[in-house]
Write a protein that holds these residues in place. Structure first.
Motif, short mmCIF file in Angstrom:
data_model
loop_
_atom_site.label_atom_id
_atom_site.label_comp_id
_atom_site.label_asym_id
_atom_site.label_seq_id
_atom_site.Cartn_x
_atom_site.Cartn_y
_atom_site.Cartn_z
N GLY A 475 0.10 2.98 -4.61
CA GLY A 475 1.05 4.06 -4.40
C GLY A 475 2.26 3.60 -3.60
N PRO A 476 3.40 4.30 -3.75
CA PRO A 476 4.61 3.89 -3.01
C PRO A 476 4.44 3.97 -1.50
CG PRO A 476 4.90 6.04 -4.08
CD PRO A 476 3.63 5.46 -4.61
N ASN A 477 3.64 4.88 -0.99
CA ASN A 477 3.42 4.97 0.45
C ASN A 477 2.50 3.88 0.96
OD1 ASN A 477 4.98 7.31 0.55
ND2 ASN A 477 3.22 8.64 0.16
N GLU A 478 1.72 3.29 0.05
CA GLU A 478 0.78 2.25 0.44
C GLU A 478 1.38 0.86 0.33
OE1 GLU A 478 -2.24 3.02 -2.36
OE2 GLU A 478 -3.04 4.79 -1.34
N MET A 479 2.42 0.70 -0.48
CA MET A 479 2.95 -0.63 -0.75
C MET A 479 3.47 -1.31 0.53
SD MET A 479 3.39 -2.93 -3.01
CE MET A 479 3.22 -2.10 -4.59
N ASP A 480 4.13 -0.55 1.41
CA ASP A 480 4.70 -1.15 2.63
C ASP A 480 3.63 -1.56 3.63
OD1 ASP A 480 7.22 -0.76 1.64
OD2 ASP A 480 7.52 1.18 2.65
N ARG A 481 2.42 -0.99 3.50
CA ARG A 481 1.37 -1.28 4.49
C ARG A 481 0.20 -2.04 3.91
NH1 ARG A 481 -0.52 4.17 6.96
NH2 ARG A 481 -1.51 2.70 8.41
N ILE A 482 0.33 -2.45 2.67
CA ILE A 482 -0.83 -3.01 1.97
C ILE A 482 -1.36 -4.28 2.63
CG2 ILE A 482 0.45 -4.46 0.34
CD1 ILE A 482 -2.55 -2.22 -0.53
N PHE A 483 -0.45 -5.04 3.33
CA PHE A 483 -0.87 -6.29 3.98
C PHE A 483 -1.09 -6.13 5.48
CE2 PHE A 483 1.39 -7.78 0.17
CZ PHE A 483 0.40 -8.58 -0.39
N ARG A 511 3.86 -17.82 -0.03
CA ARG A 511 4.18 -16.39 0.09
C ARG A 511 3.23 -15.59 -0.79
NH1 ARG A 511 8.52 -12.71 -1.69
NH2 ARG A 511 9.10 -14.19 -3.33
N LEU A 512 2.81 -14.44 -0.30
CA LEU A 512 1.95 -13.53 -1.05
C LEU A 512 2.61 -12.16 -1.05
CD1 LEU A 512 -0.72 -12.66 -2.42
CD2 LEU A 512 -1.68 -12.36 -0.12
N TRP A 513 2.78 -11.58 -2.23
CA TRP A 513 3.34 -10.23 -2.30
C TRP A 513 2.70 -9.47 -3.46
CZ3 TRP A 513 5.68 -14.52 -4.28
CH2 TRP A 513 6.22 -14.45 -5.57
N ALA A 514 2.96 -8.16 -3.51
CA ALA A 514 2.33 -7.30 -4.51
C ALA A 514 3.40 -6.47 -5.22
CB ALA A 514 1.31 -6.37 -3.85
N ALA A 515 3.05 -5.99 -6.39
CA ALA A 515 3.95 -5.12 -7.16
C ALA A 515 3.11 -4.19 -8.01
CB ALA A 515 4.88 -5.96 -8.04
N THR A 516 3.70 -3.06 -8.36
CA THR A 516 3.03 -2.10 -9.23
C THR A 516 3.40 -2.37 -10.69
OG1 THR A 516 3.03 -0.42 -7.50
CG2 THR A 516 2.76 0.35 -9.75
N ARG A 517 2.39 -2.39 -11.56
CA ARG A 517 2.64 -2.63 -12.99
C ARG A 517 2.88 -1.30 -13.71
NH1 ARG A 517 -1.46 -4.20 -15.90
NH2 ARG A 517 -0.22 -5.24 -17.49
N ILE A 518 3.65 -1.37 -14.76
CA ILE A 518 3.92 -0.19 -15.59
C ILE A 518 3.22 -0.39 -16.94
CG2 ILE A 518 5.72 1.15 -16.73
CD1 ILE A 518 7.61 0.33 -14.49
N PRO A 519 2.46 0.56 -17.44
CA PRO A 519 2.32 1.95 -16.96
C PRO A 519 1.32 2.12 -15.84
CG PRO A 519 1.09 1.69 -18.98
CD PRO A 519 1.77 0.37 -18.74
N ARG A 520 0.39 1.15 -15.66
CA ARG A 520 -0.59 1.30 -14.60
C ARG A 520 -1.04 -0.09 -14.16
NH1 ARG A 520 -3.58 2.07 -19.30
NH2 ARG A 520 -5.49 0.80 -19.43
N GLY A 521 -1.71 -0.11 -13.02
CA GLY A 521 -2.23 -1.38 -12.53
C GLY A 521 -1.38 -1.95 -11.40
N ALA A 522 -1.87 -3.07 -10.88
CA ALA A 522 -1.19 -3.76 -9.77
C ALA A 522 -1.21 -5.25 -10.06
CB ALA A 522 -1.88 -3.45 -8.45
N ALA A 523 -0.24 -5.93 -9.48
CA ALA A 523 -0.15 -7.38 -9.63
C ALA A 523 0.06 -8.01 -8.26
CB ALA A 523 1.01 -7.76 -10.57
#
Length: 532
Positions: A475-483, A511-523
């Motif tokens: 979720g967008p609110n979780e992305m900033d705090r995921i790490f 470096r390690l980072w995350a992103a949201t996949r479209i239509p669903r999922g995470a990378a």
């Protein structure tokens, strides 16, 4: 007290700290201002007809002496305090000098003619206050000469810390005794002392000779201290001696009578000599307390960080060994079922037991690796093939993928360079990312559960590993705090896995980072610098 502790303490005291360029410029400016005021005062005294007219202000002497006494007493107390830290005999001498000047100033006022009695208290005569003034003004430059000689002595200038309190007590006793002796000499022995005043207002010619020799003593103290100066205290004592010289030189040049312009201006220089070192000491004390407050704050933060590190290490160990321990339980159950069959396939049992042994070794390696990470130990690095590393991790999670009905797609580039890294730590990172993806997809029912593990070049020579899933995503609110440490979206998670993974990758220069996949999922993307 240990030698290192003494050294640490003396780094923060005025008597040992070297002056900064800014302090040097300020001291030069103060001396220039003193000499400018001196020149202006002498000019007025020699040219103005009103400068020689006595104007008595009865409150002047008591107010001036009260200020001198308070300033000198505080300065002496602060210098005694610094002596108790450094054990410097030179500092003990100059602290005693300030105590001496403060007490002599009081006696000067008490014996001053017409102030508290027609001739002064304690049976004082016409010459008493004049001689007390000269004892006072000879005492300080003589103490500065001794101080300058002692600061060049070196280690023999130090007293053991256990003796500093006794040394201060003895110095106070000696100074008070000396003040009483000189006061007795100036009162009871007044008739044996040369006359410095004709009457309560006008000095004799001998007064100029006494003052000239006093000025010469101050010049000698100035030259000796200048040649041996080392610290901030030495610098400002030079300023004090310059003010002392200005006061005496004014008397020497003008030979002014009491209550004239020169008399009042000269006492103003006395106040300057009393205030300069006190102001510097108070300024340094404020800086010291500010530094102490910052140090205490840093110490509390360090203590808090250590506690957090211990908590994080314990939680990390629990988090990381949970997977191999779960594998041990699963493989142990498989072994029991295989052995319960009427005819056991020994090769299959052997393979399961081998996996159990490998998982047991992995627990030990994980604990050692996490401990090294928190202790900042040197890692055992070696060239690691990303293709082989991914294959090993996928072999470890093969059973989990089957149990959760996850389809696997692997896209590994053959020509990738090896990366110089701790193999086990990179294995932990990939294992965490893949198991997180599997757990995220466990809630998906009506869509395919697809896991993609991919490796490729990134920015010319770096290696990029991608772990994608088809779960609900981030979720967008979780992305900033995921790490962030201890942040988790799992009901029973500890919130340390991704934080540890990021620390490991960054410690390898990646470096390690995350992103949201479209239509669903995470990378999740792991970038590592290419090695060999």
């Amino acid at each position: 007290m240990a030698v290192s502790e003494v050294s640490d303490e003396t780094d923060f005291v005025l008597a040992t700290a070297p002056p900064t360029p800014g302090q040097l410029r300020l001291a030069i400016a103060v001396v220039a201002a003193l000499f400018a005021v001196f020149a202006l005062t002498v000019t007025i005294g020699l040219t103005s007809p009103f400068a020689l007219t006595p104007v008595r202000i009865d409150a002047f002497i008591p107010v001036l002496v009260a200020l001198l006494f308070v300033n000198d007493l505080i300065t002496a107390a602060l210098l005694f305090g610094q002596f108790s830290i450094t054990g410097s005999r030179a500092l003990l001498v100059i602290a005693s000098a300030y105590l001496f000047t403060g007490l002599m100033a009081v006696l000067f006022a008490l014996t001053f003619p017409g102030q508290f009695s027609p001739t002064g208290l304690f049976g004082a005569g016409l010459q008493t206050s004049a001689w007390i003034y000269n004892f006072w003004h000879y005492g300080f430059p003589l103490a500065v000469i001794v101080y300058a000689m002692l600061i060049g002595v070196g280690p023999t200038n130090k007293l053991p810390h256990r003796l500093t309190r006794h040394a201060i007590s003895w110095c106070v006793v000696i100074v008070v005794s000396l003040v009483f002796a000189l006061t007795w000499l100036a009162t009871a022995g007044e008739e044996f002392l040369p006359h410095l005043f004709k009457d309560p207002i006008h000095p004799t010619p001998l007064a100029r000779i006494v003052t000239s020799s006093n000025t010469f003593t101050c010049l000698l103290a100035l030259a000796l201290l200048y040649s041996r100066r080392r610290s901030v205290l030495d610098l400002w004592l030079l300023v004090v001696v310059c003010a002392w010289i200005s006061e005496l030189a004014m008397l020497d040049v003008l030979l002014y009578s009491r209550f004239t312009f020169g008399f009042y201006a000269g006492r103003g220089f006395s106040l300057i000599t009393s205030v300069v070192v006190l102001i510097v000491l108070l300024e340094e004390m404020i800086k010291l307390y500010a530094r102490l407050a910052r140090s205490n704050s840093a110490l509390r933060r360090e203590r808090s960080n250590r506690l957090m590190s211990l908590e994080a290490m314990a939680a990390s160990i629990a988090h990381e060994i949970n997977q191999p321990l779960s594998a041990l339980v699963v493989n142990g159950g498989i072994s029991l079922r295989l052995l319960a069959k009427p005819v056991s396939d020994l090769d299959e049992v052997r393979a399961v037991l081998k996996r159990m042994i490998d998982d047991s070794h992995r627990v030990g390696h994980i604990i050692g690796s996490i401990r090294a990470m928190f202790r900042r130990d040197r890692r055992e690095t070696s060239p690691v093939s990303i293709r082989d590393l991914v294959s090993e991790v996928l072999a470890l999670v093969h059973g989990e993928l089957e149990n959760h009905r996850v389809s696997l797609r692997v896209e590994l580039l053959q020509e990738l360079p090896r990366v110089v890294a701790d193999r086990l730590q990179l294995q932990q990172v990939l294992l965490n990312l893949i198991m997180n993806a599997v757990e995220a997809m466990s809630s998906v029912e009506n869509c395919e559960r697809l896991l993609l593990v991919k490796s490729e070049f990134h920015e010319a020579s770096d290696v990029l590993i991608t772990v994608e899933d088809s779960g609900p995503g981030i979720g967008p609110n979780e992305m900033d705090r995921i790490f962030d440490a201890f942040f988790t979206t799992k009901p029973h998670g500890m919130g340390l896995g991704l934080s540890i993974c990021q620390s490991i990758i960054e410690s390898h220069g990646g470096r390690l980072w995350a992103a949201t996949r479209i239509p669903r999922g995470a990378a999740f993307y792991v970038q590592l610098p290419g090695g060999v």
